[in-house]
Scaffold this motif. Structure first.
Motif, short mmCIF file in Angstrom:
data_model
loop_
_atom_site.label_atom_id
_atom_site.label_comp_id
_atom_site.label_asym_id
_atom_site.label_seq_id
_atom_site.Cartn_x
_atom_site.Cartn_y
_atom_site.Cartn_z
N SER A 97 0.83 -1.20 0.00
CA SER A 97 0.00 0.00 0.00
C SER A 97 0.87 1.25 0.00
O SER A 97 1.80 1.36 0.79
CB SER A 97 -0.90 0.03 1.24
N PRO A 98 0.53 2.22 -0.85
CA PRO A 98 1.26 3.49 -0.85
C PRO A 98 0.80 4.42 0.27
O PRO A 98 1.39 5.47 0.49
CB PRO A 98 0.91 4.09 -2.22
N ASP A 99 -0.24 4.02 1.01
CA ASP A 99 -0.88 4.90 1.98
C ASP A 99 -0.56 4.58 3.43
O ASP A 99 -1.29 5.00 4.33
CB ASP A 99 -2.40 4.85 1.79
N ILE A 100 0.51 3.86 3.70
CA ILE A 100 0.76 3.40 5.07
C ILE A 100 0.99 4.54 6.06
O ILE A 100 0.74 4.37 7.25
CB ILE A 100 1.92 2.38 5.13
N GLU A 101 1.44 5.70 5.59
CA GLU A 101 1.68 6.81 6.53
C GLU A 101 0.39 7.32 7.16
O GLU A 101 0.43 8.05 8.14
CB GLU A 101 2.44 7.95 5.84
N ARG A 102 -0.76 6.92 6.62
CA ARG A 102 -2.05 7.32 7.17
C ARG A 102 -2.55 6.34 8.23
O ARG A 102 -3.67 6.48 8.72
CB ARG A 102 -3.06 7.47 6.03
N ILE A 103 -1.72 5.36 8.59
CA ILE A 103 -2.09 4.38 9.60
C ILE A 103 -1.24 4.64 10.85
O ILE A 103 -0.01 4.71 10.78
CB ILE A 103 -1.84 2.94 9.10
N LEU A 104 -1.90 4.79 11.99
CA LEU A 104 -1.21 5.02 13.26
C LEU A 104 -1.32 3.77 14.14
O LEU A 104 -2.26 2.98 14.00
CB LEU A 104 -1.81 6.22 13.97
N PRO A 105 -0.38 3.61 15.07
CA PRO A 105 -0.45 2.45 15.98
C PRO A 105 -1.80 2.38 16.68
O PRO A 105 -2.32 3.39 17.17
CB PRO A 105 0.68 2.72 16.98
N ALA A 115 -8.98 -8.78 -1.94
CA ALA A 115 -9.47 -9.05 -3.29
C ALA A 115 -9.80 -7.76 -4.02
O ALA A 115 -9.57 -7.63 -5.22
CB ALA A 115 -10.69 -9.97 -3.24
N ALA A 116 -10.33 -6.79 -3.29
CA ALA A 116 -10.72 -5.52 -3.89
C ALA A 116 -9.59 -4.51 -3.91
O ALA A 116 -9.70 -3.45 -4.53
CB ALA A 116 -11.92 -4.93 -3.15
N GLY A 117 -8.50 -4.80 -3.19
CA GLY A 117 -7.39 -3.86 -3.12
C GLY A 117 -7.73 -2.64 -2.29
O GLY A 117 -7.48 -1.51 -2.66
N ARG A 118 -8.30 -2.91 -1.09
CA ARG A 118 -8.72 -1.80 -0.25
C ARG A 118 -8.51 -2.12 1.22
O ARG A 118 -8.65 -3.25 1.66
CB ARG A 118 -10.13 -1.47 -0.63
N GLY A 151 -11.92 6.52 9.68
CA GLY A 151 -12.94 6.69 8.66
C GLY A 151 -12.37 6.92 7.27
O GLY A 151 -12.96 7.65 6.48
N GLU A 152 -11.23 6.30 6.98
CA GLU A 152 -10.59 6.47 5.66
C GLU A 152 -10.50 5.15 4.93
O GLU A 152 -10.38 4.09 5.56
CB GLU A 152 -9.16 7.01 5.82
N VAL A 153 -10.51 5.23 3.62
CA VAL A 153 -10.27 4.06 2.78
C VAL A 153 -8.93 4.26 2.09
O VAL A 153 -8.69 5.30 1.46
CB VAL A 153 -11.40 3.86 1.74
#
Length: 173
Positions: free
Chosen positions: A104-112, A121-124, A131-133
Protein backbone atom coordinates in the motif's frame (compact mmCIF):
# COMPACT_ATOMS: atom_id res chain seq x y z
CA UNK A 1 -12.50 -12.19 2.44
CA UNK A 2 -12.59 -9.25 4.81
CA UNK A 3 -10.46 -9.19 7.95
CA UNK A 4 -10.16 -6.65 10.77
CA UNK A 5 -7.37 -6.12 13.25
CA UNK A 6 -5.37 -3.60 15.26
CA UNK A 7 -2.35 -1.98 13.60
CA UNK A 8 1.21 -2.35 14.88
CA UNK A 9 3.22 0.26 12.99
CA UNK A 10 6.95 0.06 12.31
CA UNK A 11 9.27 1.87 9.90
CA UNK A 12 11.36 1.07 6.86
CA UNK A 13 13.76 -1.86 6.47
CA UNK A 14 12.31 -4.19 9.10
CA UNK A 15 14.59 -7.14 8.47
CA UNK A 16 14.24 -10.85 9.03
CA UNK A 17 16.72 -10.70 11.94
CA UNK A 18 14.24 -8.47 13.80
CA UNK A 19 11.33 -10.79 13.00
CA UNK A 20 13.20 -14.05 13.72
CA UNK A 21 16.31 -13.29 15.81
CA UNK A 22 19.24 -15.53 14.98
CA UNK A 23 19.92 -16.41 18.62
CA UNK A 24 16.59 -18.31 18.72
CA UNK A 25 16.59 -19.92 15.26
CA UNK A 26 17.30 -23.43 16.53
CA UNK A 27 14.50 -23.30 19.07
CA UNK A 28 10.85 -24.29 18.48
CA UNK A 29 8.80 -21.76 16.52
CA UNK A 30 6.76 -20.84 19.61
CA UNK A 31 9.88 -19.77 21.48
CA UNK A 32 11.32 -17.97 18.45
CA UNK A 33 8.02 -16.09 18.03
CA UNK A 34 8.20 -14.81 21.62
CA UNK A 35 11.25 -12.78 20.50
CA UNK A 36 9.72 -11.42 17.28
CA UNK A 37 10.45 -7.68 16.92
CA UNK A 38 11.76 -7.44 20.51
CA UNK A 39 14.74 -5.32 19.41
CA UNK A 40 12.39 -2.55 18.22
CA UNK A 41 9.32 -3.23 20.38
CA UNK A 42 9.88 -5.42 23.45
CA UNK A 43 6.10 -5.58 24.15
CA UNK A 44 5.05 -6.73 20.66
CA UNK A 45 5.13 -10.53 21.11
CA UNK A 46 3.39 -10.31 24.51
CA UNK A 47 0.67 -7.91 23.44
CA UNK A 48 -0.13 -8.71 19.81
CA UNK A 49 -3.52 -10.40 19.47
CA UNK A 50 -4.84 -12.88 16.91
CA UNK A 51 -5.99 -10.99 13.83
CA UNK A 52 -3.73 -7.98 14.40
CA UNK A 53 -1.92 -6.40 11.45
CA UNK A 54 1.72 -5.35 11.21
CA UNK A 55 2.35 -2.20 9.17
CA UNK A 56 5.81 -1.50 7.78
CA UNK A 57 7.42 0.96 5.41
CA UNK A 58 9.80 0.30 2.54
CA UNK A 59 11.50 -3.08 2.09
CA UNK A 60 9.71 -5.02 4.82
CA UNK A 61 11.32 -8.42 5.41
CA UNK A 62 14.70 -7.55 3.90
CA UNK A 63 17.74 -9.64 4.81
CA UNK A 64 18.18 -13.37 4.91
CA UNK A 65 15.65 -15.67 3.29
CA UNK A 66 14.55 -17.31 6.55
CA UNK A 67 10.95 -18.34 6.28
CA UNK A 68 10.75 -18.28 10.09
CA UNK A 69 10.30 -14.49 9.86
CA UNK A 70 6.81 -14.91 8.38
CA UNK A 71 6.22 -18.06 10.42
CA UNK A 72 6.87 -16.20 13.70
CA UNK A 73 4.25 -13.58 12.81
CA UNK A 74 1.73 -16.32 11.99
CA UNK A 75 2.56 -18.15 15.23
CA UNK A 76 1.67 -14.97 17.13
CA UNK A 77 -1.67 -14.73 15.28
CA UNK A 78 -0.79 -11.82 13.01
CA UNK A 79 -3.26 -11.89 10.10
CA UNK A 80 -1.43 -9.65 7.66
CA UNK A 81 1.48 -7.36 6.98
CA UNK A 82 0.80 -4.13 5.11
CA UNK A 83 3.86 -2.30 3.80
CA UNK A 84 4.91 0.20 1.17
CA UNK A 85 7.14 -2.54 -0.31
CA UNK A 86 8.43 -6.00 0.57
CA UNK A 87 11.65 -7.89 0.05
CA UNK A 88 10.72 -10.44 -2.62
CA UNK A 89 11.60 -13.56 -0.64
CA UNK A 90 9.69 -12.41 2.44
CA UNK A 91 6.63 -11.63 0.30
CA UNK A 92 6.64 -15.11 -1.24
CA UNK A 93 7.32 -16.79 2.11
CA UNK A 94 4.46 -14.88 3.74
CA UNK A 95 1.87 -15.94 1.16
CA UNK A 96 3.24 -19.49 1.05
CA UNK A 97 2.82 -19.72 4.85
CA UNK A 98 -0.69 -18.25 4.87
CA UNK A 99 0.19 -14.70 5.93
CA UNK A 100 -1.38 -11.90 3.89
CA UNK A 101 1.16 -9.40 2.53
CA UNK A 102 -0.40 -6.25 1.11
CA UNK A 103 1.44 -3.46 -0.68
CA UNK A 104 0.00 0.00 0.00
CA UNK A 105 1.26 3.49 -0.85
CA UNK A 106 -0.88 4.90 1.98
CA UNK A 107 0.76 3.40 5.07
CA UNK A 108 1.68 6.81 6.53
CA UNK A 109 -2.05 7.32 7.17
CA UNK A 110 -2.09 4.38 9.60
CA UNK A 111 -1.21 5.02 13.26
CA UNK A 112 -0.45 2.45 15.98
CA UNK A 113 -3.66 0.97 17.36
CA UNK A 114 -5.84 1.95 14.41
CA UNK A 115 -8.37 -0.73 13.50
CA UNK A 116 -8.02 -1.82 9.89
CA UNK A 117 -10.41 -3.86 7.78
CA UNK A 118 -8.68 -5.52 4.86
CA UNK A 119 -10.29 -6.44 1.57
CA UNK A 120 -7.35 -7.92 -0.34
CA UNK A 121 -9.47 -9.05 -3.29
CA UNK A 122 -10.72 -5.52 -3.89
CA UNK A 123 -7.39 -3.86 -3.12
CA UNK A 124 -8.72 -1.80 -0.25
CA UNK A 125 -7.95 -1.16 3.39
CA UNK A 126 -10.47 0.62 5.56
CA UNK A 127 -9.04 2.45 8.53
CA UNK A 128 -12.19 2.28 10.66
CA UNK A 129 -10.58 4.33 13.44
CA UNK A 130 -10.09 7.31 11.12
CA UNK A 131 -12.94 6.69 8.66
CA UNK A 132 -10.59 6.47 5.66
CA UNK A 133 -10.27 4.06 2.78
CA UNK A 134 -6.73 3.31 1.65
CA UNK A 135 -5.56 1.62 -1.51
CA UNK A 136 -3.50 -1.55 -1.70
CA UNK A 137 -2.54 -3.92 -4.47
CA UNK A 138 -5.25 -6.54 -4.92
CA UNK A 139 -4.32 -10.17 -4.30
CA UNK A 140 -5.49 -12.54 -7.07
CA UNK A 141 -8.17 -15.09 -6.15
CA UNK A 142 -5.87 -18.10 -6.53
CA UNK A 143 -3.41 -16.63 -4.01
CA UNK A 144 -6.22 -15.68 -1.62
CA UNK A 145 -7.45 -19.28 -1.74
CA UNK A 146 -3.96 -20.43 -0.84
CA UNK A 147 -3.70 -17.98 2.09
CA UNK A 148 -7.18 -18.94 3.34
CA UNK A 149 -6.15 -22.61 3.28
CA UNK A 150 -3.25 -21.78 5.60
CA UNK A 151 -0.54 -21.59 2.95
CA UNK A 152 0.85 -23.46 -0.03
CA UNK A 153 1.24 -26.92 1.50
CA UNK A 154 -2.26 -27.12 3.06
CA UNK A 155 -3.70 -25.66 -0.14
CA UNK A 156 -2.02 -28.29 -2.32
CA UNK A 157 -2.94 -31.08 0.09
CA UNK A 158 -6.59 -30.00 -0.11
CA UNK A 159 -6.46 -29.84 -3.90
CA UNK A 160 -4.86 -33.28 -4.08
CA UNK A 161 -7.54 -34.71 -1.79
CA UNK A 162 -10.38 -33.32 -3.87
CA UNK A 163 -8.69 -34.08 -7.20
CA UNK A 164 -8.58 -30.47 -8.41
CA UNK A 165 -4.88 -30.40 -9.28
CA UNK A 166 -4.69 -30.65 -13.06
CA UNK A 167 -2.56 -33.49 -14.37
CA UNK A 168 -2.03 -35.17 -11.01
CA UNK A 169 -4.01 -38.23 -10.10
CA UNK A 170 -4.69 -39.07 -6.53
CA UNK A 171 -3.06 -42.34 -5.55
CA UNK A 172 -5.14 -44.69 -3.50
CA UNK A 173 -3.43 -46.08 -0.39
Amino acid sequence: MSESGRAWVYGDDVDTDLLAPGAYMRRPIGELARHCLEAVDPAFARQVAPGDIVVGGWNFGMGSSREQAAQALRELGVRAVVARSFAGIFYRNALNLGLLALVSPDIERILPGDVLTLDPAAGRIENTTRGEVLACEAIPDHLLEMVQAGGLVPHLERRLRDGSVAGIRRREP
